[in-house]
Design a protein around this motif. Sequence first.
Motif, mmCIF file in Angstrom:
data_model
loop_
_atom_site.group_PDB
_atom_site.id
_atom_site.type_symbol
_atom_site.label_atom_id
_atom_site.label_comp_id
_atom_site.label_asym_id
_atom_site.label_seq_id
_atom_site.Cartn_x
_atom_site.Cartn_y
_atom_site.Cartn_z
ATOM 1 N N GLN A 1 -1.183 -3.001 -10.521
ATOM 2 C CA GLN A 1 -1.389 -1.896 -9.590
ATOM 3 C C GLN A 1 -2.761 -1.270 -9.807
ATOM 4 O O GLN A 1 -3.184 -1.072 -10.953
ATOM 5 C CB GLN A 1 -0.323 -0.813 -9.773
ATOM 6 C CG GLN A 1 -0.530 0.409 -8.879
ATOM 7 C CD GLN A 1 0.537 1.468 -9.074
ATOM 8 O OE1 GLN A 1 1.612 1.410 -8.485
ATOM 9 N NE2 GLN A 1 0.239 2.466 -9.897
ATOM 10 N N GLY A 2 -3.457 -1.014 -8.708
ATOM 11 C CA GLY A 2 -4.720 -0.301 -8.774
ATOM 12 C C GLY A 2 -4.628 0.951 -7.920
ATOM 13 O O GLY A 2 -3.846 1.007 -6.969
ATOM 14 N N ILE B 1 0.850 -1.190 0.000
ATOM 15 C CA ILE B 1 0.000 0.000 0.000
ATOM 16 C C ILE B 1 0.882 1.234 0.000
ATOM 17 O O ILE B 1 1.757 1.385 0.855
ATOM 18 C CB ILE B 1 -0.914 0.046 1.239
ATOM 19 C CG1 ILE B 1 -1.756 -1.229 1.355
ATOM 20 C CG2 ILE B 1 -1.821 1.268 1.184
ATOM 21 C CD1 ILE B 1 -2.579 -1.288 2.624
ATOM 22 N N ASP B 2 0.638 2.120 -0.965
ATOM 23 C CA ASP B 2 1.357 3.390 -1.016
ATOM 24 C C ASP B 2 0.340 4.518 -0.943
ATOM 25 O O ASP B 2 -0.678 4.488 -1.636
ATOM 26 C CB ASP B 2 2.173 3.506 -2.314
ATOM 27 C CG ASP B 2 2.892 4.839 -2.406
ATOM 28 O OD1 ASP B 2 3.822 5.060 -1.621
ATOM 29 O OD2 ASP B 2 2.491 5.671 -3.254
ATOM 30 N N VAL B 3 0.594 5.497 -0.085
ATOM 31 C CA VAL B 3 -0.298 6.652 0.068
ATOM 32 C C VAL B 3 0.493 7.914 -0.216
ATOM 33 O O VAL B 3 1.574 8.113 0.343
ATOM 34 C CB VAL B 3 -0.889 6.733 1.494
ATOM 35 C CG1 VAL B 3 -1.950 7.827 1.560
ATOM 36 C CG2 VAL B 3 -1.464 5.402 1.932
ATOM 37 N N LEU C 1 -2.292 0.335 -4.723
ATOM 38 C CA LEU C 1 -2.152 -1.030 -4.226
ATOM 39 C C LEU C 1 -1.428 -1.862 -5.286
ATOM 40 O O LEU C 1 -1.837 -1.874 -6.451
ATOM 41 C CB LEU C 1 -3.525 -1.648 -3.943
ATOM 42 C CG LEU C 1 -4.418 -0.926 -2.932
ATOM 43 C CD1 LEU C 1 -5.748 -1.665 -2.785
ATOM 44 C CD2 LEU C 1 -3.727 -0.805 -1.578
ATOM 45 N N THR C 2 -0.374 -2.541 -4.879
ATOM 46 C CA THR C 2 0.429 -3.326 -5.812
ATOM 47 C C THR C 2 0.551 -4.753 -5.310
ATOM 48 O O THR C 2 0.858 -4.986 -4.134
ATOM 49 C CB THR C 2 1.837 -2.723 -5.961
ATOM 50 O OG1 THR C 2 1.728 -1.331 -6.293
ATOM 51 C CG2 THR C 2 2.624 -3.430 -7.046
ATOM 52 N N CYS D 1 -11.780 1.738 -3.848
ATOM 53 C CA CYS D 1 -11.727 2.024 -5.289
ATOM 54 C C CYS D 1 -10.424 1.516 -5.904
ATOM 55 O O CYS D 1 -10.410 1.061 -7.054
ATOM 56 C CB CYS D 1 -11.896 3.519 -5.535
ATOM 57 S SG CYS D 1 -13.569 4.115 -5.167
ATOM 58 N N ALA D 2 -9.338 1.571 -5.138
ATOM 59 C CA ALA D 2 -8.079 1.008 -5.623
ATOM 60 C C ALA D 2 -8.187 -0.512 -5.793
ATOM 61 O O ALA D 2 -7.633 -1.083 -6.740
ATOM 62 C CB ALA D 2 -6.947 1.360 -4.657
ATOM 63 N N LEU D 3 -8.913 -1.162 -4.883
ATOM 64 C CA LEU D 3 -9.121 -2.612 -4.996
ATOM 65 C C LEU D 3 -9.941 -2.954 -6.234
ATOM 66 O O LEU D 3 -9.643 -3.926 -6.933
ATOM 67 C CB LEU D 3 -9.803 -3.144 -3.736
ATOM 68 C CG LEU D 3 -8.902 -3.334 -2.516
ATOM 69 C CD1 LEU D 3 -9.755 -3.585 -1.274
ATOM 70 C CD2 LEU D 3 -7.940 -4.502 -2.736
ATOM 71 N N TRP D 4 -10.985 -2.180 -6.504
ATOM 72 C CA TRP D 4 -11.765 -2.409 -7.726
ATOM 73 C C TRP D 4 -10.877 -2.290 -8.965
ATOM 74 O O TRP D 4 -10.952 -3.113 -9.891
ATOM 75 C CB TRP D 4 -12.914 -1.393 -7.822
ATOM 76 C CG TRP D 4 -14.146 -1.756 -7.066
ATOM 77 C CD1 TRP D 4 -14.542 -1.276 -5.851
ATOM 78 C CD2 TRP D 4 -15.183 -2.667 -7.481
ATOM 79 N NE1 TRP D 4 -15.749 -1.825 -5.482
ATOM 80 C CE2 TRP D 4 -16.166 -2.673 -6.455
ATOM 81 C CE3 TRP D 4 -15.366 -3.466 -8.603
ATOM 82 C CZ2 TRP D 4 -17.312 -3.461 -6.536
ATOM 83 C CZ3 TRP D 4 -16.513 -4.243 -8.686
ATOM 84 C CH2 TRP D 4 -17.468 -4.244 -7.662
#
Length: 321
Positions: free
Chosen positions: A39-40, A3-5, A33-34, A88-91
């Motif tokens: 990556q999403g 997880i990168d923020v 998310l990678t 949304c990143a997971l989607w």
Amino acid sequence: MQIDVSRDVFQLAQVFTISRGSRTEAKVLTVRLTDGAHQGWGECVPYARYDETLESVEAEIRALPEAFTRQSLMDLLPAGAARNAVDCALWDLEAKRAGRRAWELAGLPAPKPEITAYTLSLDTPGAMRAQAAKNAHRPLLKIKLGTPDDMPRLEAVRAGAPDAKIIVDANEGWSAEVYADLAPNLVRLGVALVEQPLPAGDDEALIGLDRPVPVCADESCHDRASLPGLKGKYDVINIKLDKTGGLTEALELRRAAQSEGYGIMVGCMVGSSLAMAPATLVAQGALVTDLDGPLLLAEDRDTPLIFDDAGVHPPEAELWG
């Protein structure tokens, strides 16, 4: 899963003012998310109205475990900005893994463009008339109000854009008495909808109130848990992904609200095309779509959403989903 923020800032095309204050930039959090191969990503806008800050939301995201699913995320984070960006990143990640679009994974038909509102910032009547005249070609204008002097502003906007459909957002700035006093004029000026006229904690006064102009719950409606408290008060609900905590809950909220007879509005915070992209799926067939965030920006993501006479288009795969 890594997880990168990151924090991103987008300059606005002009100062944006509502009854709570003004801003010149949109500060957002971007989550990536990678899984090593794909990556999403997703975006959220922490909102002070809900006691969120960039720091607090980032801390929530960084505290997540290394492994989780969209389903388990619902229990790991509450509805809000942090869960929205991660969901949304997971989607997006799932879509890339599957080589399919997010709406296919959700069992939805391919989305189409939806006419979106364009928001006029709170200003003097003269300035708002000028804003309205400049945007009179747009089919739907949203007016930010919520002050003791709203009628001159409303009259000015109607004069500047005589043919546009108008909706009003009072941002919790009215009372039941103010709404009742203004209602005949709202009807006269062709206002189609009023968002959150009363403070969320004081909206019991809407029960039994004559509502010639439909009233929409915004701050009073976050996720499905909000629905029981809206009965008898509201005609429409405003679904925002930063309130629901992501696309997963937003789709469920839409189904539940429609089954209870509520009209659907899909709105947004001031963010980039990445934040709007998942919301275009929720907005399909909505009574009102208000996904104009990117139109208020002076800069946007690469491969931004397309806005034209047909409305806001669904995202290209390069952007999201």
